[in-house]
Design an enzyme around this catalytic site. Sequence first.
Site, PDB file in Angstrom:
ATOM      1  N   GLU A  31      -5.471   3.435 -10.149  1.00  0.00           N
ATOM      2  CA  GLU A  31      -6.145   2.125 -10.053  1.00  0.00           C
ATOM      3  C   GLU A  31      -7.230   2.078 -10.743  1.00  0.00           C
ATOM      4  O   GLU A  31      -7.627   0.871 -11.493  1.00  0.00           O
ATOM      5  CB  GLU A  31      -6.518   2.214  -8.626  1.00  0.00           C
ATOM      6  CG  GLU A  31      -5.372   2.291  -7.412  1.00  0.00           C
ATOM      7  CD  GLU A  31      -6.096   2.030  -6.110  1.00  0.00           C
ATOM      8  OE1 GLU A  31      -6.152   0.898  -5.555  1.00  0.00           O
ATOM      9  OE2 GLU A  31      -6.159   3.143  -5.411  1.00  0.00           O
ATOM     10  N   CYS A  75       0.848  -1.274   0.035  1.00  0.00           N
ATOM     11  CA  CYS A  75       0.013   0.027   0.050  1.00  0.00           C
ATOM     12  C   CYS A  75       0.830   1.241  -0.042  1.00  0.00           C
ATOM     13  O   CYS A  75       1.799   1.446   1.042  1.00  0.00           O
ATOM     14  CB  CYS A  75      -0.814  -0.105   1.149  1.00  0.00           C
ATOM     15  SG  CYS A  75      -1.910   1.518   1.431  1.00  0.00           S
ATOM     16  N   TRP A 119      -8.790   5.690   0.007  1.00  0.00           N
ATOM     17  CA  TRP A 119      -9.617   6.103  -0.970  1.00  0.00           C
ATOM     18  C   TRP A 119      -8.803   6.030  -2.149  1.00  0.00           C
ATOM     19  O   TRP A 119      -7.550   5.202  -2.168  1.00  0.00           O
ATOM     20  CB  TRP A 119      -9.851   7.507  -0.848  1.00  0.00           C
ATOM     21  CG  TRP A 119      -8.555   8.182  -0.485  1.00  0.00           C
ATOM     22  CD1 TRP A 119      -7.481   8.600  -1.275  1.00  0.00           C
ATOM     23  CD2 TRP A 119      -8.176   8.773   0.989  1.00  0.00           C
ATOM     24  NE1 TRP A 119      -6.554   9.445  -0.441  1.00  0.00           N
ATOM     25  CE2 TRP A 119      -6.988   9.295   0.934  1.00  0.00           C
ATOM     26  CE3 TRP A 119      -9.121   8.983   2.221  1.00  0.00           C
ATOM     27  CZ2 TRP A 119      -6.416  10.148   2.094  1.00  0.00           C
ATOM     28  CZ3 TRP A 119      -8.591   9.611   3.321  1.00  0.00           C
ATOM     29  CH2 TRP A 119      -7.188   9.980   3.064  1.00  0.00           C
ATOM     30  N   ARG A 160       0.105   4.878   3.011  1.00  0.00           N
ATOM     31  CA  ARG A 160       0.078   4.522   4.386  1.00  0.00           C
ATOM     32  C   ARG A 160       0.213   5.730   5.429  1.00  0.00           C
ATOM     33  O   ARG A 160       0.222   5.710   6.505  1.00  0.00           O
ATOM     34  CB  ARG A 160       1.016   3.230   4.854  1.00  0.00           C
ATOM     35  CG  ARG A 160       0.437   2.048   4.148  1.00  0.00           C
ATOM     36  CD  ARG A 160       1.541   0.928   4.554  1.00  0.00           C
ATOM     37  NE  ARG A 160       2.524   0.816   3.569  1.00  0.00           N
ATOM     38  CZ  ARG A 160       3.842   0.047   3.329  1.00  0.00           C
ATOM     39  NH1 ARG A 160       3.947  -0.414   4.483  1.00  0.00           N
ATOM     40  NH2 ARG A 160       4.279  -0.074   2.531  1.00  0.00           N
TER      41      ARG A 160
END
Length: 489
Positions: A358, A180, A353, A183
């Site tokens: 993506e 991720c 979010w 973070r």
Amino acid sequence: MTTQHEQLCPAHSDPAEKPETRRRRPAGPVVAAFALVASGALVGVLEAGWDPPTSHLTAMGLALALLCVGVLVGVRHLLVVQTGRHPHLVGDRWWGTARSAPRPAPARTGPGRGHAGTGVDRTAAAEFLELFHAENPQAGPARPRIDAVLREIDRTGTYRHTPEELTFGARVAWRNNARCIGRLYWQSLQVRDLRTVTDAASVAEHCFEHLRSANSGGRIRPMISVFAPDTPTRPAPRIWNEQLIRYAGYELPDGSVLGDPRYRDFTSRMIRHGWQPPEQRGAFDVLPLVVETVEGPRMFQLPESAVHEVPLEHPELSWFADLGMRWHAVPVISNNRLVIGGVSYPAAPFNGWYMGTEIGARNLGDSDRYDLVPEVAERMGLDTSDEASLWRDQALVEINRAVLHSFNANGVTITDHHTESRRFLTHLEREERAGRRCPADWSWIVPPMSGSQTPVFHRYYDAEDREPNFFADDEAARRALQGGPPAIR
Ligand code: ARG
């Protein structure tokens, strides 16, 4: 040996074997109505002046008691009806029921995976509690708590996290997740403690509430809902879907797919089990949610109030809106297993979010997803006969601009890959200053477009896995794409 299909298919299961699927006799309303009518009649005759053999006062008491019985039975009946027949349940029965004592899939190997059926790992529990007390000095010394937890594990094979441990554990699982890039805000994760929730309909309803609450009118809040954990005696509920909101992919006669090709198999499986797609099938039909418990898997249709979407338009290219593209606002990953101090929570859907790429580069851009690049390039009038014209790159940029523009125009939180890359480096610095290592996987952290334009591209990372964490188990990944087989056998 029965095949998977036979195990699951409602057409092959005998309703006589499943008493829980039989209709309850509606005794409640009859008793309630009788009690109400009787109390009313008694009051009526008293008022009319009839002098009963008992005293007036006793008769009034009797009328009142009957009235109470009527109201209580009526209310109880209503509650049973409301919880028993869930408004979003697809179909009216289980796909299949566990035949003997249900147990979770056999214990796996690898980090945090030796849990199911075998009891919680004592070392993992103690290590987590050390970490919790080290980072939360206000909670006091770790030793007494560790001793109590080890005794609890000896007695029961598992232990219960305090609400503070659960919240901390879920946040650190995010902090440790090497894939991720977002973070920096790990401490802001809102944790919904739903560990007492075990039945499918309640899990589904809380998932819908999670979506509404995380969306929060467009100001998306990072959030996790933690349902009951696996224990040595009882497997936890599981959510089959990869995310709470995913779009169906319908295979067409010519072999192409309407919708998201990633979910072609999942979609046809759901249809075989009784899901009815909208009459007019579209490219963005929300798939039903599948929740599996010891009683079998069940499907639930998402209510409209839980699904927030953004229609996509481009800031300059007016025809872009005609493509009819849209995407959901909140990505809630729902098939990862949260592991905290050796305890496994297979149903713990969580969201942040979106980062624009993506959606724009992967979901809409990948050739095995919505494959939008060729069409946009054509509409832009680019030379698609020559790779060296970089038409793919040009079209991809415009799709991504459309995504960021549309989310912003609709007041829905989103971030771009340049900003997010910088934030990630800030996160790394903060972690270093706190004396912690920050695991990161380069292949996941570097954005899928313009990689070298982002600072995260130009360095390497510490790749070591840590716990607490989220695990993407192979079987769960398979279930999310294929719609089975069940986890609890
Ligand atoms: N990549 C996934 C998707 O496109 C979402 C994964 C989680 N992303 C996030 N920003 N929290 O749906």
